[in-house]
Design a protein around this motif. Structure first.
Motif, PDB file in Angstrom:
ATOM      1  N   PHE A  64      39.701 -20.903  95.068  1.00  0.00           N
ATOM      2  CA  PHE A  64      40.365 -21.956  94.037  1.00  0.00           C
ATOM      3  C   PHE A  64      40.401 -23.292  94.594  1.00  0.00           C
ATOM      4  CE2 PHE A  64      43.862 -24.017  92.443  1.00  0.00           C
ATOM      5  CZ  PHE A  64      43.630 -24.137  90.943  1.00  0.00           C
ATOM      6  N   LYS A  65      40.653 -23.423  95.883  1.00  0.00           N
ATOM      7  CA  LYS A  65      40.730 -24.765  96.301  1.00  0.00           C
ATOM      8  C   LYS A  65      39.272 -25.457  96.559  1.00  0.00           C
ATOM      9  CE  LYS A  65      42.348 -27.292 100.549  1.00  0.00           C
ATOM     10  NZ  LYS A  65      40.899 -27.827 100.864  1.00  0.00           N
ATOM     11  N   GLN A  66      38.247 -24.541  96.578  1.00  0.00           N
ATOM     12  CA  GLN A  66      36.924 -25.167  96.585  1.00  0.00           C
ATOM     13  C   GLN A  66      36.434 -25.536  95.237  1.00  0.00           C
ATOM     14  OE1 GLN A  66      34.018 -24.902  99.248  1.00  0.00           O
ATOM     15  NE2 GLN A  66      33.940 -26.605  97.792  1.00  0.00           N
ATOM     16  N   MET A  67      36.871 -24.868  94.142  1.00  0.00           N
ATOM     17  CA  MET A  67      36.299 -25.124  92.803  1.00  0.00           C
ATOM     18  C   MET A  67      37.183 -26.412  92.637  1.00  0.00           C
ATOM     19  SD  MET A  67      34.170 -23.193  92.219  1.00  0.00           S
ATOM     20  CE  MET A  67      33.803 -24.081  90.499  1.00  0.00           C
ATOM     21  N   LEU A  68      38.362 -26.396  92.859  1.00  0.00           N
ATOM     22  CA  LEU A  68      39.140 -27.469  92.225  1.00  0.00           C
ATOM     23  C   LEU A  68      38.791 -28.978  93.101  1.00  0.00           C
ATOM     24  CD1 LEU A  68      41.806 -28.823  91.272  1.00  0.00           C
ATOM     25  CD2 LEU A  68      42.972 -28.375  93.260  1.00  0.00           C
ATOM     26  N   ALA A  69      38.328 -28.763  94.316  1.00  0.00           N
ATOM     27  CA  ALA A  69      37.648 -29.943  94.866  1.00  0.00           C
ATOM     28  C   ALA A  69      36.266 -30.384  94.317  1.00  0.00           C
ATOM     29  CB  ALA A  69      37.258 -29.666  96.585  1.00  0.00           C
ATOM     30  N   ILE A  70      35.549 -29.251  93.777  1.00  0.00           N
ATOM     31  CA  ILE A  70      34.326 -29.576  93.132  1.00  0.00           C
ATOM     32  C   ILE A  70      34.625 -30.346  91.625  1.00  0.00           C
ATOM     33  CG2 ILE A  70      32.254 -28.682  92.073  1.00  0.00           C
ATOM     34  CD1 ILE A  70      32.333 -26.476  94.139  1.00  0.00           C
TER      35      ILE A  70
ATOM     36  N   LEU B  82      28.610 -37.066  95.948  1.00  0.00           N
ATOM     37  CA  LEU B  82      28.367 -36.198  94.761  1.00  0.00           C
ATOM     38  C   LEU B  82      27.298 -35.273  95.154  1.00  0.00           C
ATOM     39  CD1 LEU B  82      28.476 -39.138  92.133  1.00  0.00           C
ATOM     40  CD2 LEU B  82      30.175 -37.062  92.434  1.00  0.00           C
ATOM     41  N   ALA B  83      26.359 -35.636  96.172  1.00  0.00           N
ATOM     42  CA  ALA B  83      25.362 -34.877  96.533  1.00  0.00           C
ATOM     43  C   ALA B  83      25.625 -33.470  97.162  1.00  0.00           C
ATOM     44  CB  ALA B  83      24.248 -35.573  97.425  1.00  0.00           C
ATOM     45  N   THR B  84      27.044 -33.565  97.617  1.00  0.00           N
ATOM     46  CA  THR B  84      27.433 -32.261  98.235  1.00  0.00           C
ATOM     47  C   THR B  84      27.789 -31.286  97.216  1.00  0.00           C
ATOM     48  OG1 THR B  84      29.845 -33.053  98.353  1.00  0.00           O
ATOM     49  CG2 THR B  84      28.122 -33.723 100.417  1.00  0.00           C
ATOM     50  N   ILE B  85      27.927 -31.559  96.112  1.00  0.00           N
ATOM     51  CA  ILE B  85      28.393 -30.405  95.088  1.00  0.00           C
ATOM     52  C   ILE B  85      27.605 -29.588  94.736  1.00  0.00           C
ATOM     53  CG2 ILE B  85      29.184 -30.271  92.489  1.00  0.00           C
ATOM     54  CD1 ILE B  85      30.478 -33.008  92.609  1.00  0.00           C
ATOM     55  N   PRO B  86      26.294 -29.651  94.698  1.00  0.00           N
ATOM     56  CA  PRO B  86      25.223 -28.482  94.497  1.00  0.00           C
ATOM     57  C   PRO B  86      25.362 -27.533  95.550  1.00  0.00           C
ATOM     58  CG  PRO B  86      24.249 -30.476  93.861  1.00  0.00           C
ATOM     59  CD  PRO B  86      25.528 -30.988  94.364  1.00  0.00           C
TER      60      PRO B  86
ATOM     61  N   GLY C  49      34.854 -20.761  99.636  1.00  0.00           N
ATOM     62  CA  GLY C  49      35.491 -21.788 100.277  1.00  0.00           C
ATOM     63  C   GLY C  49      35.546 -21.817 101.719  1.00  0.00           C
ATOM     64  N   HIS C  50      34.385 -21.024 102.322  1.00  0.00           N
ATOM     65  CA  HIS C  50      34.373 -20.807 103.589  1.00  0.00           C
ATOM     66  C   HIS C  50      33.949 -22.153 104.341  1.00  0.00           C
ATOM     67  CE1 HIS C  50      33.405 -19.025 107.586  1.00  0.00           C
ATOM     68  NE2 HIS C  50      32.183 -19.309 107.391  1.00  0.00           N
ATOM     69  N   GLU C  51      32.790 -22.561 103.812  1.00  0.00           N
ATOM     70  CA  GLU C  51      32.389 -23.931 104.178  1.00  0.00           C
ATOM     71  C   GLU C  51      33.509 -25.035 104.155  1.00  0.00           C
ATOM     72  OE1 GLU C  51      28.984 -25.044 105.013  1.00  0.00           O
ATOM     73  OE2 GLU C  51      29.436 -22.855 105.642  1.00  0.00           O
ATOM     74  N   MET C  52      34.521 -25.022 103.359  1.00  0.00           N
ATOM     75  CA  MET C  52      35.584 -26.101 103.154  1.00  0.00           C
ATOM     76  C   MET C  52      36.492 -25.802 104.253  1.00  0.00           C
ATOM     77  SD  MET C  52      38.256 -26.938 100.116  1.00  0.00           S
ATOM     78  CE  MET C  52      37.052 -27.896  99.350  1.00  0.00           C
ATOM     79  N   VAL C  53      36.516 -24.581 104.900  1.00  0.00           N
ATOM     80  CA  VAL C  53      37.633 -24.362 105.721  1.00  0.00           C
ATOM     81  C   VAL C  53      37.367 -24.682 107.155  1.00  0.00           C
ATOM     82  CG1 VAL C  53      38.501 -22.307 107.239  1.00  0.00           C
ATOM     83  CG2 VAL C  53      38.577 -22.317 104.673  1.00  0.00           C
TER      84      VAL C  53
END
Length: 250
Positions: free
Chosen positions: A85-91, A141-145, A153-157
């Motif tokens: 959820f945190k990952q999608m919110l950030a995106i 913005l290029a990191t979004i895809p 969310g593993h990468e965000m951690v």
């Protein structure tokens, strides 16, 4: 020591040290350079729109990065906020704020580069830092895809562990980002570089609240009354600067 350790384990401390020490020294030694250097008097058109979009977007991004990266993972777990959820919110939220900010930044950059009067009164640093910020927004913005491919969310951690490891002086913080995509690494490196050059640019105005200006002495140009040698007397009046207290009732 490998390159990853140097860039993401040592360089952050260099950038943060220069940010803090440089900002304090500039505020103490050159308080009258602590300003935005606004060019509104030269051309108001585009400035208001570009400035509002840019500042709103950047403030939202900064707040999101600050909370998202430095809030302990245990806090999110205690609140029941999943990593996905945190990952999608950030995106979604970060992507929207990034689009708003980069649109405003491009407007301001176009104005500064293509308006002859503003270009002639701008320093290299004024234009360069704005261009760097636009590039940084584009990298974000290029990191979004790429992030869409890691919705768990593993990468965000990894980035949270890295940022919190740096601020907590934990050994091996750089190891958390050793295997992330190069676009993320470029985004992190440029962000650290912005912190490094921060004290030497107009970005320092971000650290000031308007209340600081109430007690800052102003300057006024007046004619000098000191007698001048006849041979050295200029054709035009000579002006000198003197310190005056600002009128708060204006």
């Amino acid at each position: 020591m490998d390159l990853n350790q140097v860039v993401f384990g040592v360089y952050p401390y260099i950038a943060l040290s220069v940010l803090v020490i440089g900002s304090v020294l500039r505020f103490d030694r050159e308080p009258y350079t602590w300003r935005t250097g606004s060019s509104q008097l030269l051309r108001r058109r585009q400035l208001v729109t570009g400035s509002i979009l840019f500042h709103l977007g950047v403030l939202a991004i900064f707040g999101g990065h600050f909370v998202g990266l430095l809030t302990p993972i245990a806090v999110f777990d205690a609140l029941g906020i999943s990593h996905s959820f945190k990952q999608m919110l950030a995106i979604v939220a970060g992507g929207a704020a990034g689009l708003v900010a980069i649109l405003g930044g491009l407007i301001l950059l176009h104005r500064r580069v293509f308006d002859p009067r503003i270009r002639n009164t701008s320093s290299f640093g004024d234009t360069a830092i704005l261009a760097i910020l636009v590039i940084q927004l584009a990298l974000g913005l290029a990191t979004i895809p790429i992030s869409l491919g890691h919705r768990d969310g593993h990468e965000m951690v990894k980035f949270m562990n890295w940022a919190q490891g740096i601020f907590a002086f934990r050994a091996g913080a750089a190891d958390h980002v050793a295997d992330v995509h190069w676009i993320f690494k470029a985004h992190l490196f440029l962000g650290l570089t912005i912190l490094l050059v921060f004290p030497f640019t107009r970005l320092v105005h971000m650290l000031s609240a308007p209340i600081w200006y109430l007690n800052r002495r102003g300057w006024q140009l007046v004619r000098t009354r000191r007698p001048l040698p006849r041979r050295a007397e200029p054709a035009a009046p000579v002006y000198v600067a003197r310190a005056v207290r600002p009128h708060l009732d204006r």
